[in-house]
Design a protein around this motif. Structure first.
Motif, mmCIF file in Angstrom:
data_model
loop_
_atom_site.group_PDB
_atom_site.id
_atom_site.type_symbol
_atom_site.label_atom_id
_atom_site.label_comp_id
_atom_site.label_asym_id
_atom_site.label_seq_id
_atom_site.Cartn_x
_atom_site.Cartn_y
_atom_site.Cartn_z
ATOM 1 N N VAL A 28 0.865 -1.177 0.000
ATOM 2 C CA VAL A 28 0.000 0.000 0.000
ATOM 3 C C VAL A 28 0.902 1.228 0.000
ATOM 4 O O VAL A 28 2.048 1.180 0.437
ATOM 5 C CB VAL A 28 -0.957 0.048 1.218
ATOM 6 N N ALA A 29 0.373 2.342 -0.505
ATOM 7 C CA ALA A 29 1.130 3.591 -0.520
ATOM 8 C C ALA A 29 0.706 4.425 0.681
ATOM 9 O O ALA A 29 -0.475 4.515 1.001
ATOM 10 C CB ALA A 29 0.864 4.352 -1.809
ATOM 11 N N LEU A 30 1.676 5.022 1.354
ATOM 12 C CA LEU A 30 1.360 5.918 2.457
ATOM 13 C C LEU A 30 2.315 7.094 2.421
ATOM 14 O O LEU A 30 3.394 7.028 1.846
ATOM 15 C CB LEU A 30 1.401 5.199 3.806
ATOM 16 N N ASN A 31 1.892 8.202 3.035
ATOM 17 C CA ASN A 31 2.721 9.390 3.102
ATOM 18 C C ASN A 31 3.498 9.373 4.408
ATOM 19 O O ASN A 31 2.918 9.244 5.484
ATOM 20 C CB ASN A 31 1.868 10.662 3.025
ATOM 21 N N ASP A 32 4.795 9.487 4.302
ATOM 22 C CA ASP A 32 5.655 9.501 5.473
ATOM 23 C C ASP A 32 6.494 10.771 5.420
ATOM 24 O O ASP A 32 7.466 10.846 4.672
ATOM 25 C CB ASP A 32 6.547 8.255 5.494
ATOM 26 N N GLY A 33 6.074 11.771 6.165
ATOM 27 C CA GLY A 33 6.798 13.041 6.157
ATOM 28 C C GLY A 33 6.686 13.764 4.823
ATOM 29 O O GLY A 33 7.637 14.410 4.386
ATOM 30 N N GLY A 34 5.524 13.646 4.172
ATOM 31 C CA GLY A 34 5.316 14.315 2.899
ATOM 32 C C GLY A 34 5.807 13.534 1.693
ATOM 33 O O GLY A 34 5.612 13.951 0.563
ATOM 34 N N GLN A 62 0.559 -4.956 6.467
ATOM 35 C CA GLN A 62 0.878 -5.257 7.866
ATOM 36 C C GLN A 62 1.700 -4.134 8.485
ATOM 37 O O GLN A 62 1.402 -3.674 9.587
ATOM 38 C CB GLN A 62 1.634 -6.583 7.935
ATOM 39 N N LYS A 63 2.720 -3.682 7.777
ATOM 40 C CA LYS A 63 3.570 -2.614 8.308
ATOM 41 C C LYS A 63 2.784 -1.303 8.424
ATOM 42 O O LYS A 63 2.932 -0.562 9.399
ATOM 43 C CB LYS A 63 4.801 -2.420 7.435
ATOM 44 N N ALA A 64 1.931 -1.030 7.440
ATOM 45 C CA ALA A 64 1.122 0.189 7.487
ATOM 46 C C ALA A 64 0.187 0.169 8.696
ATOM 47 O O ALA A 64 0.018 1.182 9.382
ATOM 48 C CB ALA A 64 0.314 0.337 6.197
ATOM 49 N N ALA A 65 -0.392 -1.002 9.002
ATOM 50 C CA ALA A 65 -1.279 -1.116 10.158
ATOM 51 C C ALA A 65 -0.510 -0.894 11.454
ATOM 52 O O ALA A 65 -0.988 -0.213 12.371
ATOM 53 C CB ALA A 65 -1.956 -2.479 10.169
ATOM 54 N N LEU A 66 0.695 -1.434 11.538
ATOM 55 C CA LEU A 66 1.517 -1.230 12.735
ATOM 56 C C LEU A 66 1.951 0.222 12.877
ATOM 57 O O LEU A 66 1.983 0.760 13.995
ATOM 58 C CB LEU A 66 2.737 -2.148 12.706
ATOM 59 N N LEU A 67 2.260 0.879 11.772
ATOM 60 C CA LEU A 67 2.631 2.292 11.827
ATOM 61 C C LEU A 67 1.450 3.141 12.281
ATOM 62 O O LEU A 67 1.607 4.079 13.074
ATOM 63 C CB LEU A 67 3.139 2.767 10.458
ATOM 64 N N ARG A 68 0.238 2.809 11.812
ATOM 65 C CA ARG A 68 -0.959 3.525 12.237
ATOM 66 C C ARG A 68 -1.211 3.312 13.724
ATOM 67 O O ARG A 68 -1.549 4.239 14.456
ATOM 68 C CB ARG A 68 -2.165 3.044 11.424
ATOM 69 N N LEU A 69 -1.009 2.078 14.184
ATOM 70 C CA LEU A 69 -1.179 1.774 15.604
ATOM 71 C C LEU A 69 -0.171 2.560 16.440
ATOM 72 O O LEU A 69 -0.510 3.105 17.489
ATOM 73 C CB LEU A 69 -1.015 0.269 15.844
ATOM 74 N N ARG A 70 1.058 2.658 15.956
ATOM 75 C CA ARG A 70 2.090 3.428 16.662
ATOM 76 C C ARG A 70 1.709 4.901 16.743
ATOM 77 O O ARG A 70 1.832 5.533 17.799
ATOM 78 C CB ARG A 70 3.436 3.279 15.953
#
Length: 102
Positions: A50-56, A64-72
């Motif tokens: 999935v694509a996500l914005n990380d610091g612009g 899985q990693k995106a879900a963990l980052l959202r949880l964090r």
């Protein structure tokens, strides 16, 4: 308990002509080859990118990693349930699944 008659037909003993024949399955076609079970579908979904914005900047990571980052993120913003879940996962990975509770 049901009584069986002399011919052996009754509850749990169907007539001989309607019983499965020796060497033949009750489900001859079975599960089709290539059909996936829930565990495989879950694994594939968690590994899908999935694509996500990380610091612009746009970044592609697994679901899985995106879900963990959202949880964090939620845990760091002070959401108690997210923090509890995040710490639970951290302790489970370190080998202490009880989280200090007895």
């Amino acid at each position: 308990m049901a009584k069986k008659s002399n011919n052996g037909v009754g509850y749990g003993s169907p007539p001989l002509h309607s019983r499965f024949k020796r060497g033949h399955s009750g489900n001859p076609r079975g599960r089709p080859k290539g059909s996936l079970n829930f565990a495989t579908d879950l694994k594939n979904t968690l590994l899908a990118p999935v694509a996500l914005n990380d610091g612009g900047r746009s970044r592609r990571v697994t679901t899985q990693k995106a879900a963990l980052l959202r949880l964090r993120e939620k845990a760091l913003k002070g959401e108690v349930r997210a923090l509890d879940r995040f710490l639970y996962y951290a302790m489970a990975m370190s080998g202490d699944a009880h989280g200090g509770r007895h």
